[in-house]
Design a protein around this motif. Sequence first.
Motif, PDB file in Angstrom:
ATOM      1  N   UNK A 178      38.972  35.269  31.202  1.00  0.00           N
ATOM      2  CA  UNK A 178      39.649  33.902  31.605  1.00  0.00           C
ATOM      3  C   UNK A 178      40.217  33.421  30.455  1.00  0.00           C
ATOM      4  N   UNK A 179      39.543  33.449  29.436  1.00  0.00           N
ATOM      5  CA  UNK A 179      39.980  32.738  28.143  1.00  0.00           C
ATOM      6  C   UNK A 179      41.139  33.552  27.447  1.00  0.00           C
ATOM      7  N   UNK A 180      40.867  34.959  27.626  1.00  0.00           N
ATOM      8  CA  UNK A 180      41.604  35.652  26.867  1.00  0.00           C
ATOM      9  C   UNK A 180      43.133  35.633  27.608  1.00  0.00           C
ATOM     10  N   UNK A 181      42.950  35.440  28.825  1.00  0.00           N
ATOM     11  CA  UNK A 181      44.295  35.514  29.813  1.00  0.00           C
ATOM     12  C   UNK A 181      44.880  34.098  29.201  1.00  0.00           C
ATOM     13  N   UNK A 182      44.093  32.868  29.163  1.00  0.00           N
ATOM     14  CA  UNK A 182      44.851  31.818  28.964  1.00  0.00           C
ATOM     15  C   UNK A 182      44.855  31.399  27.659  1.00  0.00           C
ATOM     16  N   UNK A 183      44.607  32.214  26.697  1.00  0.00           N
ATOM     17  CA  UNK A 183      44.818  31.874  25.251  1.00  0.00           C
ATOM     18  C   UNK A 183      46.166  32.294  24.718  1.00  0.00           C
ATOM     19  N   UNK A 184      46.827  31.393  23.830  1.00  0.00           N
ATOM     20  CA  UNK A 184      48.009  31.423  23.480  1.00  0.00           C
ATOM     21  C   UNK A 184      48.193  32.017  21.932  1.00  0.00           C
ATOM     22  N   UNK A 185      47.215  32.979  21.536  1.00  0.00           N
ATOM     23  CA  UNK A 185      47.264  33.611  20.132  1.00  0.00           C
ATOM     24  C   UNK A 185      48.680  34.261  19.986  1.00  0.00           C
ATOM     25  N   UNK A 186      48.834  34.475  18.745  1.00  0.00           N
ATOM     26  CA  UNK A 186      49.690  35.287  18.224  1.00  0.00           C
ATOM     27  C   UNK A 186      49.271  36.703  18.084  1.00  0.00           C
TER      28      UNK A 186
ATOM     29  N   UNK B 296      40.144  42.108  27.621  1.00  0.00           N
ATOM     30  CA  UNK B 296      41.436  41.582  28.193  1.00  0.00           C
ATOM     31  C   UNK B 296      42.438  42.763  28.811  1.00  0.00           C
ATOM     32  N   UNK B 297      42.388  43.829  28.126  1.00  0.00           N
ATOM     33  CA  UNK B 297      43.589  44.919  28.259  1.00  0.00           C
ATOM     34  C   UNK B 297      42.920  45.652  29.676  1.00  0.00           C
ATOM     35  N   UNK B 298      41.640  45.656  30.084  1.00  0.00           N
ATOM     36  CA  UNK B 298      41.261  46.085  31.231  1.00  0.00           C
ATOM     37  C   UNK B 298      41.400  45.099  32.375  1.00  0.00           C
ATOM     38  N   UNK B 299      41.406  43.951  32.146  1.00  0.00           N
ATOM     39  CA  UNK B 299      41.548  42.980  33.324  1.00  0.00           C
ATOM     40  C   UNK B 299      42.783  42.275  33.667  1.00  0.00           C
ATOM     41  N   UNK B 300      43.185  41.945  34.488  1.00  0.00           N
ATOM     42  CA  UNK B 300      44.092  41.222  34.928  1.00  0.00           C
ATOM     43  C   UNK B 300      44.069  40.040  35.846  1.00  0.00           C
TER      44      UNK B 300
ATOM     45  N   UNK C 269      37.098  36.229  39.191  1.00  0.00           N
ATOM     46  CA  UNK C 269      36.203  35.979  40.381  1.00  0.00           C
ATOM     47  C   UNK C 269      35.204  36.926  40.755  1.00  0.00           C
ATOM     48  N   UNK C 270      34.783  36.749  41.933  1.00  0.00           N
ATOM     49  CA  UNK C 270      33.549  37.628  42.076  1.00  0.00           C
ATOM     50  C   UNK C 270      34.162  39.051  42.511  1.00  0.00           C
ATOM     51  N   UNK C 271      33.383  40.079  42.017  1.00  0.00           N
ATOM     52  CA  UNK C 271      33.974  41.409  42.461  1.00  0.00           C
ATOM     53  C   UNK C 271      34.182  41.679  43.737  1.00  0.00           C
ATOM     54  N   UNK C 272      35.101  42.635  43.918  1.00  0.00           N
ATOM     55  CA  UNK C 272      35.680  42.768  45.374  1.00  0.00           C
ATOM     56  C   UNK C 272      34.439  43.199  46.357  1.00  0.00           C
ATOM     57  N   UNK C 273      33.588  44.057  45.823  1.00  0.00           N
ATOM     58  CA  UNK C 273      32.558  44.509  46.708  1.00  0.00           C
ATOM     59  C   UNK C 273      31.655  43.379  47.414  1.00  0.00           C
ATOM     60  N   UNK C 274      31.492  42.048  46.459  1.00  0.00           N
ATOM     61  CA  UNK C 274      30.906  41.133  47.223  1.00  0.00           C
ATOM     62  C   UNK C 274      31.784  40.141  48.122  1.00  0.00           C
ATOM     63  N   UNK C 275      32.842  40.436  48.200  1.00  0.00           N
ATOM     64  CA  UNK C 275      33.720  39.693  49.175  1.00  0.00           C
ATOM     65  C   UNK C 275      33.583  40.308  50.561  1.00  0.00           C
TER      66      UNK C 275
END
Length: 194
Positions: A13-21, A35-39, A44-50
């Motif tokens: 979450x922090x890497x998605x929201x960061x505004x680094x150059x 962050x390259x693997x996640x979108x 949130x919780x993994x899909x298997x627990x939903x």
Amino acid sequence: MDGLSSMQTLEALSSLLSTRDENDDDEDPKIVQASAKLGPGNIGPPASSVKPIKEATSTYDKQNSKAIWDEDEVPEGAQFDDLTDPRPEPEYEIILKQSVGTEDLFLGMSRKDPSSMCCEGMLVRVKLPGTKASEVVLDVKETFLDLRTPTHKLGLHLPHPVHRQEGKARFITEKEELEITLLLNRPMDCINRA
């Protein structure tokens, strides 16, 4: 909530929201790789627990699965609409009626007013030139009036529901006119007329 508090989720979450150059050299390669693997869909919780969402049960169950529509969906009187019938529609007028006494007219003791909500009946006058009373075929439904003679055809959707069994019809031979008196049937009449 345990899936939201994991360290990996917070780092993503922090890497998605960061505004680094993009040209910063001091980035941690572990965070960049995560962050390259996640979108956004991975937060949130993994899909298997939903838990899967149950399909909403509808109160409407079709009796016949091959039916295109239900009988309640078809407007009353639709079976009388015949576009190929060359007979003209006669002249007609609809008059809403209410019984008013002197206490209503002069003193205003009841809560009646000139609106259609205070009306108890409906008068439909149909002019039928060249027609005898024996040639008239009349069918009254709750919201539809079907009138047929050898020279005229009238399929009239009524502005208010009526009591179909409590109506009266009278043919005036001198005027060649049919007067149909119908009693209105509205669900809130007991409250409106109290």
